[in-house]
Design a protein around this motif. Structure first.
Motif, PDB file in Angstrom:
ATOM      1  N   ALA A 262       0.819  -1.223   0.000  1.00 27.01           N
ATOM      2  CA  ALA A 262       0.000   0.000   0.000  1.00 27.01           C
ATOM      3  C   ALA A 262       0.852   1.272   0.000  1.00 27.01           C
ATOM      4  CB  ALA A 262      -0.937   0.005   1.197  1.00 27.01           C
ATOM      5  N   GLY A 263       2.187   1.107   0.127  1.00 23.68           N
ATOM      6  CA  GLY A 263       3.025   2.303   0.024  1.00 23.68           C
ATOM      7  C   GLY A 263       4.050   2.502   1.115  1.00 23.68           C
ATOM      8  N   ALA A 264       4.031   1.687   2.172  1.00 19.52           N
ATOM      9  CA  ALA A 264       5.021   1.855   3.236  1.00 19.52           C
ATOM     10  C   ALA A 264       6.381   1.351   2.757  1.00 19.52           C
ATOM     11  CB  ALA A 264       4.586   1.093   4.482  1.00 19.52           C
ATOM     12  N   SER A 265       7.435   2.123   3.018  1.00 22.34           N
ATOM     13  CA  SER A 265       8.763   1.684   2.605  1.00 22.34           C
ATOM     14  C   SER A 265       9.727   1.611   3.779  1.00 22.34           C
ATOM     15  CB  SER A 265       9.313   2.635   1.543  1.00 22.34           C
ATOM     16  OG  SER A 265       9.340   3.947   2.054  1.00 22.34           O
ATOM     17  N   ILE A 266       9.249   1.927   4.969  1.00 18.34           N
ATOM     18  CA  ILE A 266      10.060   1.845   6.182  1.00 18.34           C
ATOM     19  C   ILE A 266       9.223   1.035   7.170  1.00 18.34           C
ATOM     20  CG2 ILE A 266      11.177   3.177   8.005  1.00 18.34           C
ATOM     21  CD1 ILE A 266      11.166   5.588   6.082  1.00 18.34           C
TER      22      ILE A 266
END
Lengths: 806, 189
Positions: A262-266
């Protein structure tokens, strides 16, 4: 690569829970976890090592609560933080490779004003000290986490920005309803943090990764910054009075993958997560590469709890009424420090449908920086609408912007070099959108192209500070059509060009158009409609003027912005043409006939005794129209009716809410009569009476009730608000030459400040009487602290005031 | 969670009379608005009582004086804290600006709601007790000679700022304002 984002789209891995790991090693409830950095360093280091071994790129040092506002351990704070960073550093060195150590900054554990009593500047100072120590000790980045209040979040991020050069990751703790403790939405937090220019933002704690998904999706369309997630191992469950977390590593990793999708990269974990959770996450996402699509720029401003978009293809209302220019009452209220008057203007505009409120306190002779600062904070305490901070004094602007809870709209910058140099850096530093006025050293250009050229110049200058076109709202300036016949044409053309050529939103102080002409409201409404049809994003108008709100609603209904006409229907369901054939809309709540008119009793009296506010006002109007003398209406109808209710209250037959309703109705009738009277016609307002809730006390219900009752009994009241220091009470009483000061205190712990205030008043203003009241007070106690009078309730205060001002 | 007019009337000090007419309408409307602004949160934790105190992590809550008598014979107690949240306070501030009546009504609604929340919290604790154990009625700092200053220890032991967002002002007021902390003794038999 920067610490926070890998260039190649790899996921950055954070660690898991620290607190729950320490608890497993024996940390007790009530114990200060950060003290373990000194007393049990091997245990703390072992937690970091386990997370690095599990695949974390970044660990959070054990400094969550190590700020001077919260920390109460035996060892010096600096030692505790330095030891915490050092332990994480050692673990990083042992792990090898590129590993990073974050200074972990958690909340102070105090509630900031107005929700609590903690000052923004005090919170800032606490965070600043923590950041300075942490940066010096060798942290690689600052993590601000688990914040539940946007105001505290802002204090922490500002402290990190101003006291270090480290990257900042900020995450907040939402409730399951998608709000922070103080009510902020995802979009609100995103706009605030983008405005403050953090390096990455996201969520931690609160609940498990499954429930975080809808919020990550919302965040992904609200910001282009990297998104961090650090959820709990499920929802906390209480088992035998202990909190436990039940989601295991596999399930956790699966749900985290969905967040990355969904877009989390951390990614990492919070309460209840263990090295096993992080290892599972690392395993499932190690080879995933994510590229975020960028989000189209929007112009969003926020309060502490609400985000409002200044739209390109729709329109909103900026309420103009908190601006003393040409408003005698507001000017007087600002000079007298009558906060309540300003707050009523704020609430009335908000209820009338404004989306943003302008706040301008420019009165000659007033200390604008301090008054603007105080007014902005006070208005924020009673409305969730974002504010437009309106001043030409850069010092006032900076102070108000700094203390503003949220991302403000700044009014304004113009094309003069001096203005751009002063205002644009402040917008860049504190975040915000800024109104760009199309004037410069040469004045206001007479042509549309000339005004667009200035807007272009301001945008270009803004770019030097990192501001984007979407950070600007262009005001092409509304000049009176009576002075220049082409004024309206030029304005509309300039607005179209600003939209078309610069892609910028627009705002406009609409009512200037009619200056110098009769029937201004009619002309204003017509021009407002024209401006809306030419793409006005935000009209700075009076939302209490029905002509204007009707134009707004009509425009939106007719141009498919109000798609199902639901706003129009909601506003006009009860609409009926006025009897005179003059079809202007009336405010909702038209009076119903007064009930059961007893023999010999006027309709006014009946309405007052039944607490029917609009009936009382209508009956007063009818009485005046049928020839009754204003003074007679007051003395023969209003006062006796109120007296009956007041006596009923004193004898216990009428209860406080009924008394207050009757007083409100009387106040409404009184207002109708007063506005029909020539000034100084025997019904002069009595007073003034200065009232305040004393220092340290934030419960002001009793004081507010007293204010309402006094006002409805015809007294002028200067309400200084709550938590008011003794000197401020003295200052107001002296300035207003008040003969009576009313003080309220609710708690035994704040009565001492009441005593202090009474003493100060008696010492400096021996002729001023002081009455006191509040839950813990008694007549004896009031006498003991030197008060002249004890008000056992609001009616008691009214009686005393009546006696004093007879 | 909701409360009825009679409960609200109690906190408006209307004895046993129930609002009617215009007042009833106003109370009902404000109650609907208030219910949108509340965010109930609660937490509790069980502690043993030893040597006349609850002690943990270097903190110590003395069980003495009137609290001691109230908890006579208890070998354990639960500390508990509940709140209806900070947004309710914002709502209350907003309505208080324009109307004293509304201020009074909303204050009463808040008082009735937190009372109900604490009753539920007690029920939850009761449901978690072992066979043969029962809770003593709750006792809060400020009752009898149980000092307000004890709030600091109670809230710290519960980690209340983090768990439920409840903290203290310098003058020991709980914020959000509609919050309650309490000691609930546990008796056997």
């Amino acid at each position: 690569m920067s610490i926070i984002s890998h260039d190649d789209g790899r996921i950055l891995f954070l660690d898991g829970g620290m607190g729950t790991q320490l608890q497993a090693k024996g940390l007790q409830p009530g114990e200060v976890p950060e003290l373990w950095n000194i007393s049990r360093p091997a245990d703390v280091r072992a937690v970091h090592e386990a997370y690095f071994a599990a695949g974390a790129d970044v660990v959070y040092a054990n400094t969550f609560g190590a700020n001077p506002a919260k920390y109460h351990g035996d060892a010096p704070l600096a030692d505790v933080i330095a030891a915490g960073i050092a332990l994480a550093r050692e673990a990083a060195a042992n792990a090898g490779g590129r590993r990073f150590v974050a200074l972990d900054v958690g909340p102070t554990g105090r509630l900031l004003k107005p929700a609590g009593d903690f000052e923004f500047d005090a919170a800032y100072d606490a965070f600043a000290e923590q950041v300075r120590i942490g940066a010096k000790a060798g942290a690689d980045l600052v993590v601000v986490e688990t914040m539940g209040d946007t105001y505290e979040l802002k204090a922490a991020v500002l402290a990190a920005k101003e006291n270090s050069t480290l990257p900042i990751l900020a995450t907040v703790a939402f409730g399951e309803d998608g709000k922070l403790l103080t009510g902020a939405s995802v979009e609100c937090v995103a706009a605030l943090l983008e405005g403050l220019r953090v390096d990455a933002l996201g969520f931690n704690c609160g609940f498990g990764p499954d429930r975080m998904l809808p919020f990550v999706k919302r965040l992904a369309v609200a910001t282009s910054l990297p998104i961090a997630v650090k959820p709990n191992a499920g929802l906390p469950q209480v088992n035998d009075g202990r909190t436990v977390f039940t989601v295991g590593p596999e399930e956790f990793a699966r749900d985290i993958s969905a967040l990355a999708e969904a877009g989390a990269s951390i990614v990492g974990g919070c309460c209840g997560t263990t090295p096993a959770h992080i290892a599972a996450v690392h395993e499932s996402l190690e080879h995933v590469r994510k590229a975020r699509s960028t989000v189209p720029p929007r112009t969003v401003v926020t309060s502490g709890s609400r985000a409002v978009e200044i739209p390109f293809d729709d329109t909103i209302i900026i309420g103009e009424r908190i601006n003393p220019t040409g408003k005698k009452k507001l000017r007087a209220a600002l000079t007298e420090g009558d906060v309540a008057y300003v707050l009523r203007e704020a609430v009335a505009q908000s209820e009338a449908g404004a989306h943003i409120l302008d706040v301008n306190v420019g009165v000659p002779g007033l200390d604008e920086p301090s008054v603007l600062d105080a007014t902005v904070q006070a208005v924020q305490s009673v409305t969730d609408l974002p504010l437009q901070i309106d001043t030409s004094d850069p010092r006032a602007l900076e102070r108000a912007l700094r203390h503003y809870n949220g991302k403000a709209l700044v009014n304004s910058v113009n094309g003069k070099e001096e203005s751009m140099a002063a205002v644009l850096p402040l917008v860049a530093k504190y975040g915000g959108a800024v109104v760009a006025l199309t004037l410069d050293e040469t004045g206001i250009p007479p042509t549309a192209d000339g005004r667009v050229a200035i807007a272009k110049k301001i945008l270009a200058r803004g770019a030097e500070y990192g501001l984007k076109p979407s950070d600007f709202v262009v005001d092409v300036l509304c000049l009176a059509v009576s002075a220049d016949a082409k004024s309206a044409n030029v304005i509309l053309e300039a607005m179209r060009k600003v939209r078309g050529e610069l892609g910028c939103r627009t705002c406009l102080g609409v009512s200037n158009i009619s200056f110098g002409l009769p029937a201004r409201p009619l002309l204003n409404a017509a021009f407002y409609t024209m401006a809306l049809a030419n793409g006005l994003s935000a009209g700075i108008v009076n939302p209490l003027a029905a002509d204007m709100t009707t134009a707004f609603r009509a425009f939106r209904a007719l141009t498919a912005k109000d798609r199902t006409c639901s706003d129009w229907i909601a506003a006009f369901t009860d609409w009926a043409p006025a009897a005179s054939g003059n079809n202007h809309p009336t405010a909702p709540g038209t009076p119903s006939p007064a009930k059961a008119e007893a023999e010999g009793e006027s309709a006014i009296s009946t309405a007052i005794r039944h607490g029917l506010k609009s009936d009382a006002a209508a009956a007063a109007k009818t009485a005046l129209e049928s020839g009754a003398k204003p003074l007679d209406v007051i003395n023969k109808s209003i006062v006796p009716a109120l007296e009956i209710v007041g006596k009923g209250f004193e004898s216990g037959r009428v209860f406080l809410p009924q008394l207050l309703m009757a007083a409100e109705a009387a106040g409404a009738a009184f207002e109708v009569v007063r506005s029909a009277m020539p000034a100084h016609d025997g019904a002069a307002v009595k007073g003034p009476i200065v009232i305040a809730t004393v220092k340290g006390d934030i419960h002001d219900i009793g004081k507010n009730i007293c204010r309402a009752l006094l006002e409805n009994y015809g007294f002028k009241v200067i309400d200084l608000g709550r938590d008011v220091p003794p000197e401020k009470v003295l200052e107001a009483a002296r300035r207003e030459k008040a003969r009576l000061v009313g003080l309220s205190a609710l708690m035994t712990t704040t009565v001492c400040f009441m005593e202090e205030t009474v003493k100060l008043l008696h010492e400096k203003l021996p002729d001023c009487k002081v009455t006191v009241g509040g839950a813990v007070l008694t007549a004896d106690y009031a006498a003991k602290i030197g008060a002249d009078h004890y008000s056992k309730d609001a009616m008691g205060l009214v009686r005393y005031a009546e006696q004093l001002f007879q | 969670m909701t409360v009825d007019l009679a409960e609200i009337a109690r906190y408006m000090r209307m004895d046993r009379s129930v609002p009617d007419g215009a007042l009833a309408e106003r109370v009902a409307k404000l109650r609907d608005d208030a219910l949108k602004a509340i965010r109930p949160a609660q937490t509790w934790r069980r502690f043993p009582i030893a040597e006349g105190a609850i002690a943990s992590g270097g903190l110590r809550l003395e069980i003495c004086g009137t609290l001691g008598r109230h908890l006579a014979g208890c070998r354990a107690a639960c500390l508990a804290c509940g709140t209806i949240g900070a947004e309710f306070d914002a709502f209350q501030r907003r309505v208080s600006v324009s109307s004293g009546v509304d201020a009074l009504i909303v204050q009463a609604i808040g008082a009735a709601l937190i009372e109900k929340l604490m009753d539920r919290l007690e029920d939850e604790i009761r449901a978690n007790l072992a066979e043969g154990e029962s809770p003593v009625s709750r006792y809060s700092p400020g009752y009898g000679d149980f000092p307000l200053a004890a709030q600091r220890v109670v809230l710290a032991l519960l980690d209340a700022p983090r768990k439920v967002g409840v903290s203290l002002t310098d003058t020991l007021l709980m914020v959000p304002s509609k919050s309650v902390s309490a000691v609930i003794g546990i008796t056997k038999g």
